[in-house]
Design a protein around this motif. Sequence first.
Motif, mmCIF file in Angstrom:
data_model
loop_
_atom_site.group_PDB
_atom_site.id
_atom_site.type_symbol
_atom_site.label_atom_id
_atom_site.label_comp_id
_atom_site.label_asym_id
_atom_site.label_seq_id
_atom_site.Cartn_x
_atom_site.Cartn_y
_atom_site.Cartn_z
ATOM 1 N N GLY A 260 0.926 -1.243 0.055
ATOM 2 C CA GLY A 260 -0.006 0.096 -0.030
ATOM 3 C C GLY A 260 0.770 1.269 -0.051
ATOM 4 N N MET A 261 1.720 1.439 0.877
ATOM 5 C CA MET A 261 2.879 2.656 0.772
ATOM 6 C C MET A 261 3.472 2.800 -0.576
ATOM 7 N N ILE B 243 1.166 4.070 -3.013
ATOM 8 C CA ILE B 243 0.668 5.467 -2.855
ATOM 9 C C ILE B 243 1.873 6.298 -3.085
ATOM 10 N N SER B 244 2.914 5.683 -3.181
ATOM 11 C CA SER B 244 4.342 6.606 -3.815
ATOM 12 C C SER B 244 4.219 6.657 -4.984
ATOM 13 N N LYS B 245 3.552 5.823 -5.758
ATOM 14 C CA LYS B 245 3.507 5.865 -7.177
ATOM 15 C C LYS B 245 2.490 6.995 -7.494
ATOM 16 N N VAL B 246 1.751 7.402 -6.840
ATOM 17 C CA VAL B 246 0.622 8.299 -7.232
ATOM 18 C C VAL B 246 1.203 9.867 -7.413
ATOM 19 N N VAL C 164 1.007 13.455 -7.339
ATOM 20 C CA VAL C 164 0.217 14.312 -6.599
ATOM 21 C C VAL C 164 0.527 16.036 -6.973
#
Length: 492
Positions: free
Chosen positions: A478-479, A482-485, A487
């Motif tokens: 999950g981390m 999220i790091s690949k999103v 923003v």
Amino acid sequence: MKFTAAVAAVCVSFLSQVLGDNVTTPSSSKVTLPATFKPPQVFKNANLVHVISLEKNYAKENINVLIENSSPESQDEYFLPFTSDQMEKIGGIEVKDRKDATVTGFAVDAVEFDPSSDTQYYRIRLPAPLPAKGQQTLGISFYYLNSLSPLPAAIQQSDKQYLVYEFSAYTPSVYPTLKQKTEVKFASSEITDYTKIAASGETKESPQKQGSKLTYGPFSEVPAGAVSPVKVRYEFTKPVTHVAELERDIEVSHWGGNIAFEERYTLFNYGANLSAQFNRVKWAQAQYFNPTSYALKELKVPLRVGSKDAYFTDAIGNVSTSRFRSNKREAVLELKPRYPVFGGWKYPFTIGWNADAKSFLRKKSGDSYLLNVPFIEGPKQSEGIAFEQVQVRVLLPEGAENVRFFTTLPESSITEHTVDLQKTYLDTIGRTVLTIKARNLVDDFRDRDLIVSYDYSLAASLRKPLIVFSSTVALFVGMWAISKVDVKFSTK
């Protein structure tokens, strides 16, 4: 603790043949009978010896009686009478054959028939019916808690303490007794007052005093229900230690190979109260001479060899005035309360320790395990300790099922048992918890066995590590996701 092959075989056989599917304890200790019930006059006591021991801070009584079937038919039910007040204080009733130790199977049950009656009964069921004119020698033992009262009720902190006990010189019985006597044993020969019984016929004046023992009788041809009230007052310069409530937790860990014990005590001294305020200076001065005192100054808790990590806390926190000695021969936890516990004073505290699971846990076959631990341990004092309410919780591994248990305590001592689930750290469905409640026990039952059988499959043992592993992996995935999103704000 090491299992012998014989003990293990007996336990496994008992658990597999007698116990139920989920959890089992000794049979019910209550028998309901009609309100008009009266014990049938089918026995007579040919000879009876009643021994009362007041050497500790509770009363222990032994009745050795030769019973004879006086009816034309076989009989297997023998009744013992007690008052309503005695029924609340009595505990640990056990019966055996005095002449043949191989005879077992005596069932003892409390009889419920009329709560408003002052006379209640315990029923003893013989292993085999006694034929007409047949005889059998019974050894009946039991204890009375909260039955000793200080006189005077309040004294100075340096005074001697005297206790009073009341009983009947004629052993209460629902059957006629042809011959009997009562012996009373004390901790010292300082017996200041006691009831005297005048001589009658061939019976001499009672009691006869020999050192620290009084003997009432022998008496001949005592009718059923006869009593002769007696009161004795004697010196007892030791604390009357009473545990109102003991909560004992036994936590079993297969992965850690450890069994953690924790005991929480609500302890009282039921001896004489102080007639004046406690003087700390006088107390400290007197300790140089190490006098006998009715105040509780220290406790010694013998543990199984190999015990480790012992601790001692009370309501304030850790108590540093304690010492734990452990070697190849012994393991002893020595405790000193923060203050001397005088009569009427209370001291709640907690002790705990760890032990190697190999000393208590064995694998029977397949996924089945057998746990053998003492039902109670705790302090071992020369003056004795009484336990009014005892709760033992065995916390088994998560996923343990098909729980059964057996204990060598008297059947009448067990009052309740349950099997529940309790969630602890990183649990999913919760750990299996066996809870057993007992009442009116004494330190004579120290180290009586509690044997627990349960099933614990490989899948159940892998549940927690797999869930921890999968949860950790899911967290990292999950981390990473999220790091690949992206923003960041676009400039277009």
